[in-house]
Design a protein around this motif. Structure first.
Motif, PDB file in Angstrom:
ATOM      1  N   LEU A  26       8.061   2.773   3.932  1.00  0.00           N
ATOM      2  CA  LEU A  26       8.068   2.368   5.231  1.00  0.00           C
ATOM      3  C   LEU A  26       9.528   2.337   5.672  1.00  0.00           C
ATOM      4  CD1 LEU A  26       5.579   1.778   7.498  1.00  0.00           C
ATOM      5  CD2 LEU A  26       6.079  -0.641   6.603  1.00  0.00           C
ATOM      6  N   ALA A  27       9.770   2.900   6.797  1.00  0.00           N
ATOM      7  CA  ALA A  27      11.521   2.686   7.066  1.00  0.00           C
ATOM      8  C   ALA A  27      11.439   2.253   8.537  1.00  0.00           C
ATOM      9  CB  ALA A  27      12.041   4.156   6.859  1.00  0.00           C
ATOM     10  N   ARG A  28      12.614   1.418   8.908  1.00  0.00           N
ATOM     11  CA  ARG A  28      12.811   0.883  10.231  1.00  0.00           C
ATOM     12  C   ARG A  28      14.104   1.433  10.606  1.00  0.00           C
ATOM     13  NH1 ARG A  28      12.454  -4.563  12.655  1.00  0.00           N
ATOM     14  NH2 ARG A  28      10.960  -4.959  11.133  1.00  0.00           N
ATOM     15  N   TYR A  29      14.322   2.108  11.554  1.00  0.00           N
ATOM     16  CA  TYR A  29      15.529   2.812  11.964  1.00  0.00           C
ATOM     17  C   TYR A  29      15.474   3.076  13.543  1.00  0.00           C
ATOM     18  CZ  TYR A  29      19.292   6.449  12.231  1.00  0.00           C
ATOM     19  OH  TYR A  29      20.392   6.843  12.711  1.00  0.00           O
ATOM     20  N   GLN A  30      16.551   2.246  14.054  1.00  0.00           N
ATOM     21  CA  GLN A  30      16.835   2.683  15.440  1.00  0.00           C
ATOM     22  C   GLN A  30      15.675   2.164  16.163  1.00  0.00           C
ATOM     23  OE1 GLN A  30      18.239   6.493  16.290  1.00  0.00           O
ATOM     24  NE2 GLN A  30      20.261   6.112  15.793  1.00  0.00           N
ATOM     25  N   ASN A  31      15.311   0.761  15.950  1.00  0.00           N
ATOM     26  CA  ASN A  31      14.210   0.144  16.803  1.00  0.00           C
ATOM     27  C   ASN A  31      12.777   1.094  16.335  1.00  0.00           C
ATOM     28  OD1 ASN A  31      13.454  -2.162  17.968  1.00  0.00           O
ATOM     29  ND2 ASN A  31      13.575  -1.038  19.903  1.00  0.00           N
ATOM     30  N   SER A  32      12.700   1.587  15.405  1.00  0.00           N
ATOM     31  CA  SER A  32      11.360   2.311  15.129  1.00  0.00           C
ATOM     32  C   SER A  32      11.051   2.280  13.673  1.00  0.00           C
ATOM     33  CB  SER A  32      11.309   3.987  15.420  1.00  0.00           C
ATOM     34  OG  SER A  32      11.644   4.134  16.967  1.00  0.00           O
ATOM     35  N   VAL A  33       9.517   2.430  13.660  1.00  0.00           N
ATOM     36  CA  VAL A  33       9.134   2.410  12.214  1.00  0.00           C
ATOM     37  C   VAL A  33       8.357   3.798  11.756  1.00  0.00           C
ATOM     38  CG1 VAL A  33       7.732   1.421  10.319  1.00  0.00           C
ATOM     39  CG2 VAL A  33       8.837  -0.267  12.132  1.00  0.00           C
ATOM     40  N   TYR A  34       8.782   4.357  10.663  1.00  0.00           N
ATOM     41  CA  TYR A  34       8.350   5.484  10.162  1.00  0.00           C
ATOM     42  C   TYR A  34       7.640   5.437   8.775  1.00  0.00           C
ATOM     43  CZ  TYR A  34      11.715   7.478  13.474  1.00  0.00           C
ATOM     44  OH  TYR A  34      12.346   7.670  14.425  1.00  0.00           O
ATOM     45  N   ALA A  35       6.672   6.073   8.430  1.00  0.00           N
ATOM     46  CA  ALA A  35       6.065   6.152   7.200  1.00  0.00           C
ATOM     47  C   ALA A  35       5.936   7.437   6.651  1.00  0.00           C
ATOM     48  CB  ALA A  35       4.369   5.550   7.402  1.00  0.00           C
ATOM     49  N   PHE A  36       6.630   7.401   5.775  1.00  0.00           N
ATOM     50  CA  PHE A  36       6.875   8.946   4.704  1.00  0.00           C
ATOM     51  C   PHE A  36       6.128   8.869   3.624  1.00  0.00           C
ATOM     52  CE2 PHE A  36      10.916   7.751   6.846  1.00  0.00           C
ATOM     53  CZ  PHE A  36      11.155   8.571   7.780  1.00  0.00           C
ATOM     54  N   ASN A  37       5.804   9.947   3.139  1.00  0.00           N
ATOM     55  CA  ASN A  37       5.477  10.126   1.743  1.00  0.00           C
ATOM     56  C   ASN A  37       6.405   9.846   0.794  1.00  0.00           C
ATOM     57  OD1 ASN A  37       4.768  11.794  -0.737  1.00  0.00           O
ATOM     58  ND2 ASN A  37       3.056  12.322   0.313  1.00  0.00           N
ATOM     59  N   LEU A  38       6.058   9.294  -0.418  1.00  0.00           N
ATOM     60  CA  LEU A  38       7.277   9.004  -1.320  1.00  0.00           C
ATOM     61  C   LEU A  38       8.107  10.068  -2.218  1.00  0.00           C
ATOM     62  CD1 LEU A  38       8.670   6.739  -2.776  1.00  0.00           C
ATOM     63  CD2 LEU A  38       6.848   6.774  -4.401  1.00  0.00           C
ATOM     64  N   SER A  39       7.225  11.331  -2.096  1.00  0.00           N
ATOM     65  CA  SER A  39       7.735  12.161  -2.673  1.00  0.00           C
ATOM     66  C   SER A  39       8.510  13.390  -1.924  1.00  0.00           C
ATOM     67  CB  SER A  39       6.594  13.030  -3.265  1.00  0.00           C
ATOM     68  OG  SER A  39       5.799  12.289  -4.320  1.00  0.00           O
ATOM     69  N   CYS A  40       9.399  13.925  -2.532  1.00  0.00           N
ATOM     70  CA  CYS A  40      10.330  15.018  -1.843  1.00  0.00           C
ATOM     71  C   CYS A  40       9.127  16.272  -1.886  1.00  0.00           C
ATOM     72  CB  CYS A  40      11.447  15.365  -2.802  1.00  0.00           C
ATOM     73  SG  CYS A  40      12.402  16.809  -2.182  1.00  0.00           S
ATOM     74  N   PRO A  41       9.480  16.812  -0.420  1.00  0.00           N
ATOM     75  CA  PRO A  41       8.647  18.063  -0.241  1.00  0.00           C
ATOM     76  C   PRO A  41       9.037  19.138  -1.107  1.00  0.00           C
ATOM     77  CG  PRO A  41       9.996  17.725   1.434  1.00  0.00           C
ATOM     78  CD  PRO A  41      10.248  16.396   0.580  1.00  0.00           C
ATOM     79  N   HIS A  42       9.971  19.353  -1.956  1.00  0.00           N
ATOM     80  CA  HIS A  42      10.256  20.388  -2.443  1.00  0.00           C
ATOM     81  C   HIS A  42       9.651  20.303  -3.971  1.00  0.00           C
ATOM     82  CE1 HIS A  42      13.289  22.385  -5.451  1.00  0.00           C
ATOM     83  NE2 HIS A  42      12.889  23.296  -4.857  1.00  0.00           N
ATOM     84  N   GLN A  43       9.726  19.491  -4.779  1.00  0.00           N
ATOM     85  CA  GLN A  43       8.689  19.487  -6.015  1.00  0.00           C
ATOM     86  C   GLN A  43       8.362  18.109  -6.499  1.00  0.00           C
ATOM     87  OE1 GLN A  43      11.098  21.162  -9.119  1.00  0.00           O
ATOM     88  NE2 GLN A  43      10.690  23.080  -8.542  1.00  0.00           N
ATOM     89  N   ARG A  44       8.028  17.432  -5.160  1.00  0.00           N
ATOM     90  CA  ARG A  44       7.062  16.100  -5.379  1.00  0.00           C
ATOM     91  C   ARG A  44       7.994  15.000  -6.279  1.00  0.00           C
ATOM     92  NH1 ARG A  44       5.465  17.040  -1.097  1.00  0.00           N
ATOM     93  NH2 ARG A  44       3.820  15.068  -1.376  1.00  0.00           N
ATOM     94  N   THR A  45       9.131  15.140  -6.331  1.00  0.00           N
ATOM     95  CA  THR A  45       9.833  13.766  -7.072  1.00  0.00           C
ATOM     96  C   THR A  45      10.105  12.950  -6.046  1.00  0.00           C
ATOM     97  OG1 THR A  45      11.047  15.463  -8.269  1.00  0.00           O
ATOM     98  CG2 THR A  45      12.065  13.397  -8.237  1.00  0.00           C
TER      99      THR A  45
END
Length: 117
Positions: A26-45
Motif C-alpha cells: 500500500l503506497a501513498r504518493y502525491q495525495n493518492s493511495v495505490y495498492a500493488f502486488n508485492l511481486s515483480c511482474p517479471h519473475q514474481r520476486t
C-alpha cells in the motif's frame, strides 16, 4: 479482501505499508493511495522500496518502478500490478482477488487508486 487499513494523516507514518500475508504493498504518493502486488511482474520476486532513489526495485533483475508503479527500466515488460482499492471513511479496502495488469487491463489499471482529498 484484506482488512481495512486506516489512513494516517498526511506526513505521519511511512508512505508504504506491506501486508506480506496477502502480498500487498500500500503506497501513498502525491495525495493518492495505490495498492500493488508485492511481486515483480517479471519473475514474481518480492519488490523493495529504495528510499534514496524514491523507486520500487526488484532485487533479482533490477527492474525499477516509480512510486505509482509505472515501469522505468529493467527486465520487466510492464508496470507493477495494481489491485482494486476503495475508500471507506478513514480506511482503504483492497480487493486482493481483483488485480489489474497495465498491458491487459489498461483502463482499470490507470484508475486503480484512491484520492485522499
Amino acid at each position: 479482501t484484506i482488512a481495512p487499513l486506516e489512513l494516517a494523516p498526511a506526513g505521519i507514518g511511512a508512505p508504504r505499508q506491506i501486508d506480506r500475508e496477502n502480498e500487498v504493498i500500500l503506497a501513498r504518493y502525491q495525495n493518492s493511495v495505490y495498492a500493488f502486488n508485492l511481486s515483480c511482474p517479471h519473475q514474481r520476486t518480492a519488490l523493495r522500496w529504495n528510499e534514496q532513489d524514491k523507486q520500487f526495485q526488484c532485487p533479482k533483475h533490477h527492474s525499477k518502478y516509480d512510486p505509482k508503479g509505472t515501469f522505468i527500466t529493467g527486465r520487466a515488460t510492464r508496470s507493477m500490478d495494481r489491485l482494486a482499492i476503495t475508500r471507506q471513511g478513514t480506511n482503504v479496502v483492497v480487493d486482493i482477488d481483483t488485480m489489474y495488469k497495465e498491458d491487459e487491463d489498461t483502463p482499470q489499471w490507470t484508475s486503480a487508486f484512491v484520492k485522499l482529498s
